[in-house]
Design a protein around this motif. Structure first.
Motif, PDB file in Angstrom:
ATOM      1  N   SER A   1      -4.004 -12.524  25.459  1.00 60.98           N
ATOM      2  CA  SER A   1      -4.308 -14.415  25.530  1.00 60.98           C
ATOM      3  C   SER A   1      -4.754 -14.708  26.756  1.00 60.98           C
ATOM      4  N   THR A   2      -5.216 -16.329  26.627  1.00 70.74           N
ATOM      5  CA  THR A   2      -5.533 -17.115  28.164  1.00 70.74           C
ATOM      6  C   THR A   2      -4.465 -16.542  28.943  1.00 70.74           C
ATOM      7  N   GLU A   3      -3.483 -16.029  29.097  1.00 70.38           N
ATOM      8  CA  GLU A   3      -2.394 -16.106  30.254  1.00 70.38           C
ATOM      9  C   GLU A   3      -2.695 -15.300  31.299  1.00 70.38           C
ATOM     10  N   ILE A   4      -2.316 -15.539  32.902  1.00 72.07           N
ATOM     11  CA  ILE A   4      -2.710 -14.511  33.443  1.00 72.07           C
ATOM     12  C   ILE A   4      -1.799 -13.565  33.929  1.00 72.07           C
ATOM     13  N   ASP A   5      -2.534 -12.282  33.765  1.00 69.72           N
ATOM     14  CA  ASP A   5      -1.321 -11.469  34.637  1.00 69.72           C
ATOM     15  C   ASP A   5      -1.208 -11.389  35.644  1.00 69.72           C
ATOM     16  N   LYS A   6       0.477 -11.399  35.943  1.00 67.04           N
ATOM     17  CA  LYS A   6       0.713 -11.853  37.893  1.00 67.04           C
ATOM     18  C   LYS A   6       1.309 -10.543  37.916  1.00 67.04           C
ATOM     19  N   SER A   7       1.376  -9.183  37.002  1.00 66.77           N
ATOM     20  CA  SER A   7       2.358  -8.244  37.517  1.00 66.77           C
ATOM     21  C   SER A   7       1.796  -7.943  38.349  1.00 66.77           C
ATOM     22  N   LEU A   8       0.352  -7.249  39.010  1.00 64.32           N
ATOM     23  CA  LEU A   8      -0.199  -6.828  40.808  1.00 64.32           C
ATOM     24  C   LEU A   8       0.173  -7.510  41.567  1.00 64.32           C
ATOM     25  N   ASN A   9       0.752  -9.268  41.271  1.00 65.13           N
ATOM     26  CA  ASN A   9       1.015 -10.064  42.727  1.00 65.13           C
ATOM     27  C   ASN A   9      -0.791 -10.550  42.926  1.00 65.13           C
ATOM     28  N   LYS A  10      -1.542 -10.467  42.536  1.00 66.37           N
ATOM     29  CA  LYS A  10      -3.398 -10.514  43.262  1.00 66.37           C
ATOM     30  C   LYS A  10      -3.485 -11.538  43.032  1.00 66.37           C
ATOM     31  N   GLU A  11      -3.172 -12.362  42.137  1.00 64.90           N
ATOM     32  CA  GLU A  11      -4.045 -13.297  42.553  1.00 64.90           C
ATOM     33  C   GLU A  11      -3.580 -14.936  42.910  1.00 64.90           C
ATOM     34  N   HIS A  12      -2.970 -15.127  43.624  1.00 66.84           N
ATOM     35  CA  HIS A  12      -2.069 -15.956  44.859  1.00 66.84           C
ATOM     36  C   HIS A  12      -3.688 -16.549  45.953  1.00 66.84           C
ATOM     37  N   ILE A  13      -4.830 -15.799  46.044  1.00 67.74           N
ATOM     38  CA  ILE A  13      -5.425 -15.851  47.390  1.00 67.74           C
ATOM     39  C   ILE A  13      -6.374 -15.700  45.994  1.00 67.74           C
ATOM     40  N   ALA A  14      -7.428 -15.891  45.077  1.00 63.90           N
ATOM     41  CA  ALA A  14      -8.155 -16.522  44.169  1.00 63.90           C
ATOM     42  C   ALA A  14      -7.430 -18.111  43.968  1.00 63.90           C
ATOM     43  N   ASP A  15      -6.187 -18.121  43.566  1.00 64.33           N
ATOM     44  CA  ASP A  15      -5.897 -19.727  43.010  1.00 64.33           C
ATOM     45  C   ASP A  15      -6.398 -20.578  44.256  1.00 64.33           C
ATOM     46  N   ALA A  16      -5.715 -19.973  45.760  1.00 65.00           N
ATOM     47  CA  ALA A  16      -6.108 -20.710  46.942  1.00 65.00           C
ATOM     48  C   ALA A  16      -7.753 -21.354  46.491  1.00 65.00           C
ATOM     49  N   LEU A  17      -8.470 -20.438  46.121  1.00 59.37           N
ATOM     50  CA  LEU A  17      -9.750 -20.573  46.632  1.00 59.37           C
ATOM     51  C   LEU A  17      -9.916 -22.156  45.031  1.00 59.37           C
ATOM     52  N   GLY A  18      -9.288 -21.902  43.765  1.00 54.88           N
ATOM     53  CA  GLY A  18      -9.628 -22.360  42.573  1.00 54.88           C
ATOM     54  C   GLY A  18      -9.211 -23.796  43.136  1.00 54.88           C
ATOM     55  N   TYR A  19      -7.875 -23.996  43.776  1.00 52.11           N
ATOM     56  CA  TYR A  19      -8.007 -25.204  44.058  1.00 52.11           C
ATOM     57  C   TYR A  19      -8.733 -26.178  44.936  1.00 52.11           C
ATOM     58  N   VAL A  20      -9.511 -25.539  46.202  1.00 52.94           N
ATOM     59  CA  VAL A  20     -10.926 -26.534  46.403  1.00 52.94           C
ATOM     60  C   VAL A  20     -12.166 -26.470  45.418  1.00 52.94           C
ATOM     61  N   ILE A  21     -12.237 -25.675  45.068  1.00 55.08           N
ATOM     62  CA  ILE A  21     -13.750 -25.593  43.656  1.00 55.08           C
ATOM     63  C   ILE A  21     -13.555 -26.359  42.826  1.00 55.08           C
ATOM     64  N   GLU A  22     -12.477 -26.307  42.429  1.00 59.92           N
ATOM     65  CA  GLU A  22     -11.692 -27.287  41.664  1.00 59.92           C
ATOM     66  C   GLU A  22     -11.506 -28.841  41.867  1.00 59.92           C
ATOM     67  N   TYR A  23     -11.366 -29.125  42.974  1.00 63.94           N
ATOM     68  CA  TYR A  23     -11.101 -30.629  43.345  1.00 63.94           C
ATOM     69  C   TYR A  23     -12.290 -31.063  44.259  1.00 63.94           C
ATOM     70  N   ARG A  24     -13.530 -30.173  44.386  1.00 67.16           N
ATOM     71  CA  ARG A  24     -14.777 -30.898  44.924  1.00 67.16           C
ATOM     72  C   ARG A  24     -15.833 -30.889  43.964  1.00 67.16           C
ATOM     73  N   PHE A  25     -16.021 -29.719  42.887  1.00 64.47           N
ATOM     74  CA  PHE A  25     -16.418 -29.648  41.464  1.00 64.47           C
ATOM     75  C   PHE A  25     -16.014 -29.311  40.543  1.00 64.47           C
ATOM     76  N   PRO A  26     -15.308 -30.059  39.938  1.00 68.63           N
ATOM     77  CA  PRO A  26     -14.850 -29.944  38.781  1.00 68.63           C
ATOM     78  C   PRO A  26     -15.413 -29.960  37.563  1.00 68.63           C
ATOM     79  N   ILE A  27     -14.888 -29.513  36.751  1.00 70.17           N
ATOM     80  CA  ILE A  27     -15.854 -29.245  35.419  1.00 70.17           C
ATOM     81  C   ILE A  27     -15.741 -30.824  34.777  1.00 70.17           C
TER      82      ILE A  27
END
Length: 440
Positions: A404-430
């Motif tokens: 699937s294209t759904e992120i596995d959140k069971s390890l609880n590791k995704e939050h800091i990468a999400d924070a990174l994504g908020y910056v980059i997607e806003y400043r450099f959107p596809i």
């Protein structure tokens, strides 16, 4: 070419040069199809599946198919179905009304997104997000646009039965998205390709480059802007496995090193508001165009006020250089005194806050980060300071749920990468790459 095609007759088709043709639906609407579009348009297979790259002209082909069926058969019941009702309106409604000559129309229902023609045919726009509203109707034809984003089961359980009594047909069209139900439709057409008898399915796979309406420069720009897997999926129309690592281009040897804080440069802070942990990433854009992740905050069992405390402790001298890029949800979640997370940031002196009014698609954030990690041209423009242990682990360990294209959140590791994504997607959107000439 007739300038006043009869209602109830098939649209007038006139070839204008090698592999390109003009489709005339009356003097109000004439459109040119390129070679690949015309191949599908002229095909009479009952069920067609078109896998196409971005800006191939999927909406144009869908629109012409709707008009082709509705004008060829009197009293036809034709549906255009998008993943949501809102998408159906946004993608097709205005274009459809413009395409039909006024003297063909008996009535237009704006609320129901329905047009009745004088030959008795009805063209309706629907959303697959409300499957119960799609049941129990006999249909002559269905266009399923962006089929890769529809819920599994909408076709087999809901829409397929509507074609049984009429022997109606369907066009499935979209862009690849992993090996999901859209891929199964494509495979069904490929398996029947060599059948001489009883062939009801046919499928095509068209990269963006097959459209003469997309400038070559736009495709090359996309190659520089996107990571390799996303470029292949979006522009070469290939099905890409999404299992395994979400941030697959990340490599410690390429991306991790000594990338320290520079007090003279701007400070961009990405903020994820998950409570446990509360995650912040500190990024500095470099003069050479690179982005350096210079610091991180990961606070467990914490709150927004404590995040502000820590940011002030570290960066109080540089408050005027700070820009915050938060999770959009921070503008709606109320805290103890009724204020939102962003209200707390503002009250603490962080005035430059940038965010989208609604969440960007998760895949858009992921693609934006991956394109900085490694573009399709081999460019690396994102670097991680070796002190940012949580960021490094997140980029290495966040994975998709299998198949699937759904992120596995069971390890609880995704939050800091999400924070990174908020910056980059806003400043450099596809980017939304444009077609030349008439855009549909």
């Amino acid at each position: 070419m007739s300038s006043n095609a009869k209602i109830g007759a098939a649209p007038n088709v006139v070839k204008v040069d090698d592999g390109v043709m003009s489709v005339n639906h009356g003097k109000a609407f004439v459109h040119t199809l390129h070679r690949a579009q015309s191949e599908v348009y002229n095909d009479r297979t009952r069920f067609q599946c078109v896998v196409a790259g971005r800006r191939f002209g999927k909406t144009t082909l869908s629109l012409l198919r709707l008009l082709q069926i509705a004008t060829r058969k009197k009293g036809a019941n034709v549906w255009y179905v998008a993943p949501t009702y809102g998408m159906a309106r946004e993608i097709m409604w205005v274009k459809l009304k413009r395409a039909i000559p006024q003297d063909w129309i008996a009535g237009v229902h704006e609320t129901l997104l329905k047009i009745t023609l004088k030959n008795g045919s009805i063209i309706s726009l629907k959303g697959a997000d409300r499957p119960d509203t799609l049941r129990g109707v006999g249909l002559d034809y269905i266009v399923l646009d962006e089929f890769q984003d529809m819920r599994k089961g909408v076709w087999d359980e809901v829409l397929r039965p509507t074609l049984a009594t009429t022997r109606g047909g369907a066009l499935f069209i979209g862009t690849p998205k992993s090996f999901n139900h859209f891929h199964r439709m494509y495979e069904r057409g490929q398996k029947q390709a060599n059948r001489k008898n009883n062939r009801e399915w046919k499928s095509w796979q068209f990269p963006t480059i097959m459209s003469p309406f997309v400038p070559t420069a736009e495709i090359e720009q996309a190659r520089m802007d996107l990571d390799p897997r996303t470029f292949r999926q979006e522009f070469e129309a290939t099905f890409e496995t999404m299992s395994g690592r979400v941030y697959y281009p990340f490599d410690r040897k390429k991306h991790v090193g000594h990338y320290p804080f520079n007090p003279k440069l701007p400070i961009w802070i990405g903020q994820d508001f998950n409570i446990d942990p509360m995650s912040s990433v500190i990024i500095q854009p470099q003069p050479n165009g690179e982005l350096w992740v210079v610091d991180e905050l990961v606070l467990y069992n914490s709150n927004v006020s404590e995040v502000c405390d820590e940011l002030e402790r570290k960066y109080w001298r540089y408050l005027n250089q700070i820009e915050i890029f938060p999770d959009p949800a921070g503008n709606s979640r109320s805290h103890a005194r009724g204020e939102t997370a962003l209200d707390i940031f503002r009250a603490r002196g962080f005035k430059r806050i940038y965010y989208r009014k609604k969440h960007p698609f998760v895949q858009d954030r992921v693609n934006a980060v991956n394109s900085k990690l490694y573009s399709a041209t081999g460019s690396v423009t994102l670097r991680i300071n070796d002190t940012c242990r949580n960021m490094i682990e997140s980029l290495e360990q966040v994975i998709y749920k299998e198949g699937s294209t759904e992120i596995d959140k069971s390890l609880n590791k995704e939050h800091i990468a999400d924070a990174l994504g908020y910056v980059i997607e806003y400043r450099f959107p596809i980017k939304d790459y444009k077609m030349m000439g008439l855009q549909i």
